[in-house]
Design a protein around this motif. Structure first.
Motif, PDB file in Angstrom:
ATOM      1  N   ALA A  20     -69.350 -14.995 -60.961  1.00  0.00           N
ATOM      2  CA  ALA A  20     -68.937 -16.284 -61.524  1.00  0.00           C
ATOM      3  C   ALA A  20     -67.547 -16.211 -62.149  1.00  0.00           C
ATOM      4  CB  ALA A  20     -69.956 -16.739 -62.570  1.00  0.00           C
ATOM      5  N   LEU A  21     -67.095 -15.010 -62.512  1.00  0.00           N
ATOM      6  CA  LEU A  21     -65.799 -14.846 -63.156  1.00  0.00           C
ATOM      7  C   LEU A  21     -64.680 -14.470 -62.179  1.00  0.00           C
ATOM      8  CD1 LEU A  21     -66.973 -12.855 -66.299  1.00  0.00           C
ATOM      9  CD2 LEU A  21     -66.393 -15.275 -66.166  1.00  0.00           C
ATOM     10  N   THR A  22     -65.004 -14.305 -60.910  1.00  0.00           N
ATOM     11  CA  THR A  22     -64.021 -13.870 -59.928  1.00  0.00           C
ATOM     12  C   THR A  22     -63.106 -15.017 -59.521  1.00  0.00           C
ATOM     13  OG1 THR A  22     -65.522 -12.186 -59.099  1.00  0.00           O
ATOM     14  CG2 THR A  22     -63.744 -12.834 -57.638  1.00  0.00           C
ATOM     15  N   VAL A  23     -61.795 -14.748 -59.539  1.00  0.00           N
ATOM     16  CA  VAL A  23     -60.778 -15.715 -59.097  1.00  0.00           C
ATOM     17  C   VAL A  23     -60.622 -15.535 -57.593  1.00  0.00           C
ATOM     18  CG1 VAL A  23     -58.349 -16.381 -59.280  1.00  0.00           C
ATOM     19  CG2 VAL A  23     -59.610 -15.656 -61.314  1.00  0.00           C
ATOM     20  N   ARG A  24     -60.803 -16.602 -56.843  1.00  0.00           N
ATOM     21  CA  ARG A  24     -60.849 -16.498 -55.388  1.00  0.00           C
ATOM     22  C   ARG A  24     -59.617 -17.083 -54.686  1.00  0.00           C
ATOM     23  NH1 ARG A  24     -65.174 -14.140 -54.797  1.00  0.00           N
ATOM     24  NH2 ARG A  24     -67.030 -14.515 -56.017  1.00  0.00           N
ATOM     25  N   VAL A  25     -58.525 -17.174 -55.366  1.00  0.00           N
ATOM     26  CA  VAL A  25     -57.285 -17.629 -54.740  1.00  0.00           C
ATOM     27  C   VAL A  25     -56.241 -16.532 -54.898  1.00  0.00           C
ATOM     28  CG1 VAL A  25     -57.748 -20.077 -55.109  1.00  0.00           C
ATOM     29  CG2 VAL A  25     -56.520 -18.796 -56.845  1.00  0.00           C
ATOM     30  N   PRO A  26     -55.289 -16.436 -53.977  1.00  0.00           N
ATOM     31  CA  PRO A  26     -54.218 -15.452 -54.144  1.00  0.00           C
ATOM     32  C   PRO A  26     -53.505 -15.697 -55.476  1.00  0.00           C
ATOM     33  CG  PRO A  26     -54.146 -16.424 -51.955  1.00  0.00           C
ATOM     34  CD  PRO A  26     -55.141 -17.211 -52.753  1.00  0.00           C
ATOM     35  N   THR A  27     -53.287 -14.619 -56.226  1.00  0.00           N
ATOM     36  CA  THR A  27     -52.727 -14.740 -57.574  1.00  0.00           C
ATOM     37  C   THR A  27     -51.594 -13.740 -57.762  1.00  0.00           C
ATOM     38  OG1 THR A  27     -54.898 -15.391 -58.408  1.00  0.00           O
ATOM     39  CG2 THR A  27     -53.299 -14.611 -60.025  1.00  0.00           C
ATOM     40  N   MET A  28     -50.470 -14.222 -58.314  1.00  0.00           N
ATOM     41  CA  MET A  28     -49.367 -13.334 -58.641  1.00  0.00           C
ATOM     42  C   MET A  28     -49.143 -13.369 -60.148  1.00  0.00           C
ATOM     43  SD  MET A  28     -45.352 -13.256 -57.542  1.00  0.00           S
ATOM     44  CE  MET A  28     -45.681 -12.644 -55.902  1.00  0.00           C
ATOM     45  N   VAL A  29     -49.056 -12.191 -60.735  1.00  0.00           N
ATOM     46  CA  VAL A  29     -48.719 -12.053 -62.148  1.00  0.00           C
ATOM     47  C   VAL A  29     -47.300 -11.511 -62.206  1.00  0.00           C
ATOM     48  CG1 VAL A  29     -49.231 -10.836 -64.294  1.00  0.00           C
ATOM     49  CG2 VAL A  29     -51.100 -11.631 -62.846  1.00  0.00           C
ATOM     50  N   ILE A  30     -46.429 -12.202 -62.920  1.00  0.00           N
ATOM     51  CA  ILE A  30     -45.056 -11.739 -63.133  1.00  0.00           C
ATOM     52  C   ILE A  30     -44.986 -11.285 -64.580  1.00  0.00           C
ATOM     53  CG2 ILE A  30     -42.621 -12.365 -63.105  1.00  0.00           C
ATOM     54  CD1 ILE A  30     -43.389 -14.518 -61.005  1.00  0.00           C
ATOM     55  N   TRP A  31     -44.742  -9.995 -64.776  1.00  0.00           N
ATOM     56  CA  TRP A  31     -44.886  -9.378 -66.087  1.00  0.00           C
ATOM     57  C   TRP A  31     -43.563  -8.812 -66.584  1.00  0.00           C
ATOM     58  CZ3 TRP A  31     -49.641  -9.460 -68.379  1.00  0.00           C
ATOM     59  CH2 TRP A  31     -49.735  -8.811 -69.596  1.00  0.00           C
ATOM     60  N   GLY A  32     -43.082  -9.333 -67.707  1.00  0.00           N
ATOM     61  CA  GLY A  32     -41.912  -8.762 -68.357  1.00  0.00           C
ATOM     62  C   GLY A  32     -42.336  -7.539 -69.163  1.00  0.00           C
ATOM     63  N   GLU A  33     -41.870  -6.375 -68.777  1.00  0.00           N
ATOM     64  CA  GLU A  33     -42.330  -5.138 -69.406  1.00  0.00           C
ATOM     65  C   GLU A  33     -41.877  -4.949 -70.845  1.00  0.00           C
ATOM     66  OE1 GLU A  33     -41.468  -1.928 -66.686  1.00  0.00           O
ATOM     67  OE2 GLU A  33     -43.324  -2.364 -65.586  1.00  0.00           O
TER      68      GLU A  33
END
Length: 71
Positions: A20-33
């Motif tokens: 129920a918690l799974t995201v089922r669409v392509p996802t991109m995270v852009i992370w400033g380190e």
């Protein structure tokens, strides 16, 4: 219902339905380190809940990566 003050927390984590918690669409995270507010540890284990995950790390950007490195 919240526990009464001074009551010990349960020894184990609550059971969660991963399906129920799974995201089922392509996802991109852009992370400033250099983000000091949202730490990189938040990415750990994310792929368990987001199977189609791409993470792009921007080494010289902070929390405001979209303004600092728009390209």
């Amino acid at each position: 219902m919240p526990a009464e003050p001074g009551t010990a927390l349960p020894a184990s984590e609550p059971a969660l339905d991963r399906e129920a918690l799974t995201v089922r669409v392509p996802t991109m995270v852009i992370w400033g380190e250099r983000d000091t507010g949202v730490l990189p540890g938040n990415l750990e284990g994310l792929e368990q809940f987001v199977p189609d995950l791409t993470v792009r790390r921007i080494p010289d950007a902070s929390h405001w990566v979209v303004h600092q490195k728009p390209t």
